[in-house]
Design a protein around this motif. Sequence first.
Motif, PDB file in Angstrom:
ATOM      1  N   ALA A  89       0.920  -1.298  -0.037  1.00  0.00           N
ATOM      2  CA  ALA A  89       0.225   0.018   0.038  1.00  0.00           C
ATOM      3  C   ALA A  89       0.882   1.369  -0.174  1.00  0.00           C
ATOM      4  O   ALA A  89       0.612   2.112  -0.649  1.00  0.00           O
ATOM      5  CB  ALA A  89      -0.792   0.086   1.280  1.00  0.00           C
ATOM      6  N   HIS A  90       1.836   1.341   0.837  1.00  0.00           N
ATOM      7  CA  HIS A  90       2.742   2.515   0.753  1.00  0.00           C
ATOM      8  C   HIS A  90       3.481   2.622  -0.624  1.00  0.00           C
ATOM      9  O   HIS A  90       3.496   3.782  -0.866  1.00  0.00           O
ATOM     10  CB  HIS A  90       3.911   2.212   1.602  1.00  0.00           C
ATOM     11  N   MET A  91       3.968   1.594  -1.203  1.00  0.00           N
ATOM     12  CA  MET A  91       4.479   1.644  -2.360  1.00  0.00           C
ATOM     13  C   MET A  91       3.608   2.289  -3.444  1.00  0.00           C
ATOM     14  O   MET A  91       3.936   2.880  -4.563  1.00  0.00           O
ATOM     15  CB  MET A  91       4.996   0.107  -2.766  1.00  0.00           C
ATOM     16  N   ASP A  92       2.389   1.922  -3.251  1.00  0.00           N
ATOM     17  CA  ASP A  92       1.329   2.570  -4.301  1.00  0.00           C
ATOM     18  C   ASP A  92       0.722   3.996  -3.922  1.00  0.00           C
ATOM     19  O   ASP A  92      -0.035   4.503  -4.601  1.00  0.00           O
ATOM     20  CB  ASP A  92       0.092   1.763  -4.422  1.00  0.00           C
ATOM     21  N   GLY A  93       1.662   4.658  -3.053  1.00  0.00           N
ATOM     22  CA  GLY A  93       1.399   5.975  -2.680  1.00  0.00           C
ATOM     23  C   GLY A  93       0.534   6.039  -1.473  1.00  0.00           C
ATOM     24  O   GLY A  93      -0.083   7.183  -1.297  1.00  0.00           O
ATOM     25  N   SER A 106      -1.066   6.814   2.018  1.00  0.00           N
ATOM     26  CA  SER A 106      -0.294   7.482   3.323  1.00  0.00           C
ATOM     27  C   SER A 106      -0.844   6.637   4.667  1.00  0.00           C
ATOM     28  O   SER A 106      -1.485   5.797   4.424  1.00  0.00           O
ATOM     29  CB  SER A 106      -1.077   8.899   3.586  1.00  0.00           C
ATOM     30  N   ASN A 107      -0.074   6.864   5.644  1.00  0.00           N
ATOM     31  CA  ASN A 107      -0.464   6.255   6.868  1.00  0.00           C
ATOM     32  C   ASN A 107      -1.681   6.181   7.466  1.00  0.00           C
ATOM     33  O   ASN A 107      -2.514   5.517   7.723  1.00  0.00           O
ATOM     34  CB  ASN A 107       0.675   6.546   7.912  1.00  0.00           C
ATOM     35  N   TRP A 108      -2.411   7.591   7.086  1.00  0.00           N
ATOM     36  CA  TRP A 108      -3.710   7.660   7.657  1.00  0.00           C
ATOM     37  C   TRP A 108      -4.755   7.014   6.733  1.00  0.00           C
ATOM     38  O   TRP A 108      -5.625   6.428   7.119  1.00  0.00           O
ATOM     39  CB  TRP A 108      -3.979   9.157   7.402  1.00  0.00           C
ATOM     40  N   ARG A 109      -4.351   6.947   5.496  1.00  0.00           N
ATOM     41  CA  ARG A 109      -5.273   6.140   4.428  1.00  0.00           C
ATOM     42  C   ARG A 109      -5.061   4.960   4.588  1.00  0.00           C
ATOM     43  O   ARG A 109      -6.025   4.126   4.518  1.00  0.00           O
ATOM     44  CB  ARG A 109      -4.875   6.837   2.942  1.00  0.00           C
ATOM     45  N   LEU A 110      -3.840   4.306   4.981  1.00  0.00           N
ATOM     46  CA  LEU A 110      -3.635   3.189   5.306  1.00  0.00           C
ATOM     47  C   LEU A 110      -4.571   2.494   6.364  1.00  0.00           C
ATOM     48  O   LEU A 110      -5.261   1.447   6.331  1.00  0.00           O
ATOM     49  CB  LEU A 110      -2.281   2.647   5.319  1.00  0.00           C
ATOM     50  N   LEU A 111      -4.593   3.212   7.448  1.00  0.00           N
ATOM     51  CA  LEU A 111      -5.263   2.961   8.695  1.00  0.00           C
ATOM     52  C   LEU A 111      -6.695   2.992   8.417  1.00  0.00           C
ATOM     53  O   LEU A 111      -7.208   1.910   8.821  1.00  0.00           O
ATOM     54  CB  LEU A 111      -4.625   3.989   9.858  1.00  0.00           C
ATOM     55  N   LEU A 112      -7.094   3.847   7.532  1.00  0.00           N
ATOM     56  CA  LEU A 112      -8.681   4.076   7.615  1.00  0.00           C
ATOM     57  C   LEU A 112      -9.289   3.044   6.511  1.00  0.00           C
ATOM     58  O   LEU A 112     -10.552   2.685   6.687  1.00  0.00           O
ATOM     59  CB  LEU A 112      -8.870   5.571   7.361  1.00  0.00           C
ATOM     60  N   ASN A 113      -8.462   2.933   5.564  1.00  0.00           N
ATOM     61  CA  ASN A 113      -9.188   2.163   4.537  1.00  0.00           C
ATOM     62  C   ASN A 113      -8.542   0.705   4.345  1.00  0.00           C
ATOM     63  O   ASN A 113      -9.290  -0.074   3.686  1.00  0.00           O
ATOM     64  CB  ASN A 113      -8.731   2.774   2.890  1.00  0.00           C
ATOM     65  N   ILE A 114      -7.579   0.264   4.850  1.00  0.00           N
ATOM     66  CA  ILE A 114      -7.078  -1.046   4.946  1.00  0.00           C
ATOM     67  C   ILE A 114      -7.199  -1.740   6.246  1.00  0.00           C
ATOM     68  O   ILE A 114      -7.654  -2.717   6.351  1.00  0.00           O
ATOM     69  CB  ILE A 114      -5.663  -1.101   4.288  1.00  0.00           C
ATOM     70  N   ILE A 115      -6.419  -0.972   7.125  1.00  0.00           N
ATOM     71  CA  ILE A 115      -6.470  -1.730   8.451  1.00  0.00           C
ATOM     72  C   ILE A 115      -7.614  -1.855   9.120  1.00  0.00           C
ATOM     73  O   ILE A 115      -8.086  -3.022   9.474  1.00  0.00           O
ATOM     74  CB  ILE A 115      -5.343  -1.044   9.385  1.00  0.00           C
ATOM     75  N   LEU A 116      -8.567  -0.772   9.415  1.00  0.00           N
ATOM     76  CA  LEU A 116      -9.813  -0.783  10.235  1.00  0.00           C
ATOM     77  C   LEU A 116     -10.730  -1.918   9.516  1.00  0.00           C
ATOM     78  O   LEU A 116     -11.528  -2.702  10.291  1.00  0.00           O
ATOM     79  CB  LEU A 116     -10.256   0.622  10.591  1.00  0.00           C
ATOM     80  N   PRO A 117     -10.829  -1.638   8.295  1.00  0.00           N
ATOM     81  CA  PRO A 117     -11.800  -2.614   7.476  1.00  0.00           C
ATOM     82  C   PRO A 117     -11.413  -4.084   7.941  1.00  0.00           C
ATOM     83  O   PRO A 117     -12.535  -4.953   7.844  1.00  0.00           O
ATOM     84  CB  PRO A 117     -11.674  -2.500   6.208  1.00  0.00           C
ATOM     85  N   LEU A 118     -10.182  -4.438   7.955  1.00  0.00           N
ATOM     86  CA  LEU A 118      -9.918  -5.786   8.130  1.00  0.00           C
ATOM     87  C   LEU A 118      -9.934  -6.176   9.751  1.00  0.00           C
ATOM     88  O   LEU A 118      -9.538  -7.224  10.066  1.00  0.00           O
ATOM     89  CB  LEU A 118      -8.354  -6.093   7.478  1.00  0.00           C
TER      90      LEU A 118
END
Length: 297
Positions: free
Chosen positions: A178-182, A184-196
Motif C-alpha cells: 500500500a505504501h509503494m502505491d502511494g 499515506s499512513n492515515w489512508r492505510l489505517l482508515l481504508n485497509i487496517i480498520l476494515p480488516l
Amino acid sequence: MSKQATIRSTSDDRAFDAIVYAIAAVIMIIVLYPLIFIVSASFSDPARTLNGEVWLLPKSVTLDAYTNILHNEKIWTGYRNTILYTAVGTFINIIMTILAAYPLSRPDLPGRKVMMVIITLTMFFSGGLIPTYLLVKELGMVDTMWSLIVPGAIATYNLIVMRTYFQASIPWELQEAAHMDGCSNWRLLLNIILPLSKPILAVMVLFYAVGHWNSFFNALIYIRDEALHPLQLVLREILMISQSDAVDSTVGLEDKILLAESIKYAVIIVSSLPVLMMYPFVQRHFVKGVMIGSIKG
C-alpha cells in the motif's frame, strides 16, 4: 489401520466426547443456575424466597420490587447518564486504543519494544488512589463526566490485544504494498487496517462498554452531584436506603425487610439486562479476541 483398531478408536472418541459433554453440562449448570435463581427470586414473594422455597421457578409471582425500582425517577436519570458515559467513553477508548496500538504494531517504529515495556509496567504499578484523585481535581474534572472517562481512556490489556491482532492478522507485506502505491499512513489505517479489523473492534467495544456500564467506584469518588450519578451508583443507593429503612423502621418492619430482599434481586436484573442483551451479538468475536491476546505476544 485394522478394522479392530478403527472400532477401538471410534469407541474412545465417543467416550471422550461423552466426558466432554458431561463436564460442559455441569459447568453450564453452575454458571446458569445463579442467574436463573436471581431472575426467579426477583419475581417471587420475598417471604417464600427467604424460606428457601424458590429453587428454579418463581413462587407467588409479584412485581412489587420492579414497581418500586422503576417508579424511582433516579433510575431513569441513572440510565440516561450511564448510556451517555458508556457511549462517549467507549468511543474515546476505541479511538485512543487504535491510535496507540497501530503504531506499536509496526516493525518500522523506532523504540517500540521499549515503549511496550513502559506501557506494560502500568498494568502492575500505578500512582495510587490519592495522587490520581489530586490529578483529576487539578484538571478540573471532579463532578464532570470526564472524570469517569479520561483517566481510563486506554486500558493497557486492550491495547496489547489490539496491537497483537494488527501484528498477527494483517500481513506487513500488505502494508508495504500500500505504501509503494502511494498510500499515506492515515489512508492505510482508515481504508485497509480498520476494515480488516472488525472482529477485534467488536471485542474492544464489548470490553470497554461493559467496563463503563458496570463502573461505580470512580463515580463514588469523583461525582458528588446526584444528577450526574450513573445507574450503578443509583441502584447501590436504592439498595442501601431500602435496607437501612427496613432496619430503622419500627412500623411494618417485616414488610420492609421482605421488600428490601426482593429489591436486591431486581436491582441485579435491572443493571445487568442491557449487557446480557448485547453480549450474544459479539460473543463469537469476544472468544476470538481473548485467544489472540493470550496465545501470541
